[in-house]
Scaffold this motif. Structure first.
Motif, mmCIF file in Angstrom:
data_model
loop_
_atom_site.group_PDB
_atom_site.id
_atom_site.type_symbol
_atom_site.label_atom_id
_atom_site.label_comp_id
_atom_site.label_asym_id
_atom_site.label_seq_id
_atom_site.Cartn_x
_atom_site.Cartn_y
_atom_site.Cartn_z
ATOM 1 N N PHE A 382 0.851 -0.982 0.173
ATOM 2 C CA PHE A 382 0.090 -0.054 0.026
ATOM 3 C C PHE A 382 0.661 1.089 0.118
ATOM 4 C CE2 PHE A 382 0.363 -0.609 4.581
ATOM 5 C CZ PHE A 382 0.762 0.572 4.933
ATOM 6 N N GLN A 383 2.118 1.282 0.469
ATOM 7 C CA GLN A 383 2.967 2.238 0.366
ATOM 8 C C GLN A 383 3.245 2.682 -1.181
ATOM 9 O OE1 GLN A 383 3.468 -0.342 2.466
ATOM 10 N NE2 GLN A 383 5.089 -0.134 3.880
ATOM 11 N N ALA A 384 3.484 1.728 -2.022
ATOM 12 C CA ALA A 384 3.685 1.914 -3.505
ATOM 13 C C ALA A 384 2.301 2.653 -3.886
ATOM 14 C CB ALA A 384 3.891 0.540 -4.025
ATOM 15 N N LEU A 385 1.217 1.996 -3.607
ATOM 16 C CA LEU A 385 0.196 2.688 -3.878
ATOM 17 C C LEU A 385 -0.212 4.369 -3.503
ATOM 18 C CD1 LEU A 385 -2.782 0.073 -3.421
ATOM 19 C CD2 LEU A 385 -2.141 0.812 -5.745
ATOM 20 N N ALA A 386 0.342 4.457 -2.313
ATOM 21 C CA ALA A 386 0.256 5.938 -1.786
ATOM 22 C C ALA A 386 1.029 7.065 -2.616
ATOM 23 C CB ALA A 386 0.643 5.919 -0.388
ATOM 24 N N PRO A 402 -11.213 7.481 -12.955
ATOM 25 C CA PRO A 402 -10.276 8.275 -12.098
ATOM 26 C C PRO A 402 -10.461 8.466 -10.833
ATOM 27 C CG PRO A 402 -10.906 9.020 -14.457
ATOM 28 C CD PRO A 402 -11.773 8.018 -14.084
ATOM 29 N N ASP A 403 -12.012 8.525 -10.711
ATOM 30 C CA ASP A 403 -12.305 8.897 -9.120
ATOM 31 C C ASP A 403 -11.957 7.497 -8.328
ATOM 32 O OD1 ASP A 403 -13.271 11.505 -9.773
ATOM 33 O OD2 ASP A 403 -15.283 10.602 -10.233
ATOM 34 N N LYS A 404 -12.170 6.473 -8.743
ATOM 35 C CA LYS A 404 -12.028 5.322 -7.883
ATOM 36 C C LYS A 404 -10.601 5.119 -7.627
ATOM 37 C CE LYS A 404 -13.762 0.616 -7.682
ATOM 38 N NZ LYS A 404 -14.697 -0.474 -8.587
ATOM 39 N N ALA A 405 -9.567 5.318 -8.835
ATOM 40 C CA ALA A 405 -8.295 5.256 -8.652
ATOM 41 C C ALA A 405 -7.775 6.200 -7.658
ATOM 42 C CB ALA A 405 -7.611 5.338 -9.984
ATOM 43 N N GLY A 406 -8.106 7.406 -7.789
ATOM 44 C CA GLY A 406 -8.002 8.477 -6.763
ATOM 45 C C GLY A 406 -8.303 8.298 -5.324
ATOM 46 N N SER A 407 -9.557 7.638 -5.259
ATOM 47 C CA SER A 407 -9.891 7.206 -3.890
ATOM 48 C C SER A 407 -8.978 6.163 -3.193
ATOM 49 C CB SER A 407 -11.347 6.580 -3.934
ATOM 50 O OG SER A 407 -11.855 6.200 -2.639
ATOM 51 N N LEU A 408 -8.645 4.916 -4.317
ATOM 52 C CA LEU A 408 -7.708 4.125 -3.483
ATOM 53 C C LEU A 408 -6.303 4.435 -3.238
ATOM 54 C CD1 LEU A 408 -6.926 0.979 -3.379
ATOM 55 C CD2 LEU A 408 -6.212 0.910 -5.674
ATOM 56 N N ILE A 409 -5.816 5.718 -3.933
ATOM 57 C CA ILE A 409 -4.723 6.145 -3.727
ATOM 58 C C ILE A 409 -4.720 7.090 -2.255
ATOM 59 C CG2 ILE A 409 -2.908 8.045 -4.211
ATOM 60 C CD1 ILE A 409 -3.303 7.332 -7.485
ATOM 61 N N GLN A 410 -5.600 7.723 -2.297
ATOM 62 C CA GLN A 410 -6.120 8.541 -1.115
ATOM 63 C C GLN A 410 -5.985 7.715 0.341
ATOM 64 O OE1 GLN A 410 -5.685 11.951 -0.864
ATOM 65 N NE2 GLN A 410 -5.788 11.374 1.266
ATOM 66 N N GLU A 411 -7.020 6.422 0.287
ATOM 67 C CA GLU A 411 -6.944 5.612 1.139
ATOM 68 C C GLU A 411 -5.434 5.056 1.771
ATOM 69 O OE1 GLU A 411 -9.580 2.706 -0.205
ATOM 70 O OE2 GLU A 411 -11.268 3.858 0.055
ATOM 71 N N ALA A 412 -4.830 4.741 0.661
ATOM 72 C CA ALA A 412 -3.275 4.114 1.049
ATOM 73 C C ALA A 412 -2.703 5.093 1.590
ATOM 74 C CB ALA A 412 -2.650 3.694 -0.343
ATOM 75 N N LYS A 413 -2.722 6.524 1.338
ATOM 76 C CA LYS A 413 -2.093 7.608 1.803
ATOM 77 C C LYS A 413 -2.624 7.661 3.508
ATOM 78 C CE LYS A 413 -0.936 10.384 -2.293
ATOM 79 N NZ LYS A 413 -1.035 11.608 -2.813
ATOM 80 N N ASP A 414 -3.816 7.724 3.511
ATOM 81 C CA ASP A 414 -4.416 7.989 4.958
ATOM 82 C C ASP A 414 -3.756 6.763 5.855
ATOM 83 O OD1 ASP A 414 -5.811 10.104 3.992
ATOM 84 O OD2 ASP A 414 -7.569 9.018 3.835
#
Length: 481
Positions: A382-386, A402-414
């Motif tokens: 998930f660090q790579a996703l972030a 794009p929204d779904k991909a951005g949401s996944l990145i944001q979840e990984a960052k959080d």
């Protein structure tokens, strides 16, 4: 006496041209230049003297040119000629004309004659060097053979007939020894023009030498039916070549091997027992790498085209064979294919896959299937996703929006921020108990079972957390009532 000396200089023109293989005009120009220098040394540089080669007599003639002046204006006999004297030489002579007077070469003297000889010899030597340089420069990339003469500073000096070549230590096959008089063969890798003449570098350790040997030994390669695409060597130990053909009726590997290995064995003998692997080239890099790692069997290949790296997974019992003695097999395969290779066994790859799936399932709401899709798309944590870009995440099946991909990145960052802010270590998959060595099938089964156990534990942990949240919510509702 001096006349005989310069007569012999002119007579040698034909002989030198034949013996040295030098153009006759080059020899003539050298003789003319030598005579001119000798004459100017004798008479001085201020006098107008020219040298010409007489084709009929085969001799070099010297002429001194003087300006015709009126008798009463005559001052310097070195550069001027009286009109009365000029009329005797040429009845049509007039004032201000220039008339040539022939000089006798016998008057030049011994020192001047020796100087002329030196100049002629130097010019002929330079011309000969240039001819040799052009000859071997055109042969660069070919194989030449000669006689080993001596060793200078660890370089083998090879007599090629008209010139000597050098085989530096780095271009020699380790362990080879030659004695004076031994015949030696090598690849003409470089031809340089130096102040001391052409310098020729030969090689027995280059890939070019190996490829040229196959071209000489295999008619299909010489005729262009089979092509050597690449070669890699560790001289004296092992080599690999990749071949291909556009003729479906021809087996490129079989053509290089020959009947009962006769063709390749001839090359092996020339290279003092160097083992040679002949592999089939493939336009698919993964297949080419798999062929290049032969004789090891390949289970799967993960390709990273951006960094031109491959992760190659092999059965556990094939790991040492794929890597080779002291990493030799994988080094040669990497050099042959041009890709950076990382070799893993099935069990190690399975363990790493399990660790990556466990890590990705730490993201809230992540299922095992989703985690596997993300892992197979090149994200191992998930660090790579972030740190990923939206366009890259959109390549994952199910995340093309794009929204779904951005949401996944944001979840990984959080998730990453929560671990950092709380000072907690990111959990790793529980290690299974050590077991005895097993075969490939058992290793895969054990790895799959270990992954299932770890995922089950993670699922139980998530369920327990969900139950705890429900209890907390129920308690809050009762308190509010």
């Amino acid at each position: 006496m001096m006349s005989d000396t310069f007569s012999s200089l002119s007579k040698m023109i034909e002989q030198v041209g034949k013996d040295k293989g030098i153009d006759k005009q080059i020899v003539i120009d050298a003789v003319v230049q030598g005579m001119l220098v000798a004459a100017r040394r004798k008479y001085g540089t201020y006098r107008d003297i020219e040298a010409q080669y007489n084709e009929e007599t085969g001799e070099v003639e010297l002429f001194e040119f003087k300006e015709v002046v009126a008798d009463e204006d005559f001052i310097d006999e070195e550069v001027e000629l009286k009109l009365t004297d000029a009329l005797e030489l040429d009845p049509d002579a007039q004032v201000d004309d220039t008339i040539g007077v022939r000089l006798e070469t016998g008057e030049l003297g011994r020192i001047a004659a020796q100087m002329a000889k030196q100049i002629i010899t130097q010019r002929v030597r330079d011309a000969e060097r240039e001819i040799i340089f052009e000859e071997f420069d055109q042969r660069k990339g070919d194989i030449a053979s000669g006689i080993a003469r001596r060793v200078e500073r660890r370089s083998i000096v090879v007599d090629l007939g008209r010139i000597e070549a050098y085989i530096p230590p780095r271009e020699q096959i380790p362990g080879e020894q030659y004695r004076p008089g031994d015949r030696i063969q090598g690849f003409l890798s470089d031809v340089r023009q130096t102040t001391r003449g052409p310098q020729i570098i030969m090689s027995r350790a280059s890939e070019g030498y190996l490829m040229k040997l196959f071209e000489m030994e295999v008619p299909e390669i010489y005729d262009g039916i089979v092509e050597i695409v690449a070669a890699a060597r560790e001289p004296g130990q092992r080599a690999k070549i990749a071949v291909r053909t556009n003729d479906n009726a021809v087996d490129p590997v079989g053509a290089c091997v020959g009947m009962k290995g006769s063709r390749v064995q001839n090359i092996v003998q020339e290279l003092r027992g160097e083992k040679i692997d002949i592999v089939l080239w493939d336009e698919d890099p993964a297949r080419f790498v798999a062929n290049g790692l032969a004789p090891a069997e390949i289970s799967k290949v993960f390709v990273d085209e951006a960094s031109k790296e491959m992760e190659v997974v092999v059965p556990d019992h094939q790991l040492s064979l794929a890597i080779g003695k002291r990493g030799q097999n994988v080094r040669l395969a990497a050099k042959l294919t041009g890709w950076k290779l990382d070799i893993l066994s099935d069990s190690n790859a399975a363990a790493r896959t399990a660790e990556s799936i466990f890590n990705l399932m730490l993201v809230p709401g992540m299922t095992e299937t989703m985690a596997q899709n993300i892992f197979q798309s090149g994200f191992g944590s998930f660090q790579a996703l972030a740190e990923a870009q939206v366009d890259d995440v959109m390549m994952i099946p199910g995340y093309d929006d794009p929204d779904k991909a951005g949401s996944l990145i944001q979840e990984a960052k959080d998730l990453l921020d929560s671990y950092v802010s709380e000072g907690r270590e990111i959990p790793t998959a529980p290690q299974a108990a050590e077991t005895k060595p097993v075969n490939d099938g058992d290793a895969k089964s054990a790895a799959d079972q270990r992954l299932k156990d770890e995922l089950a534990q993670l699922s139980q942990a998530n369920e327990a957390a969900a139950v705890a949240e429900e209890k907390d919510s129920a308690t809050e509702e009762r308190v509010s009532e």
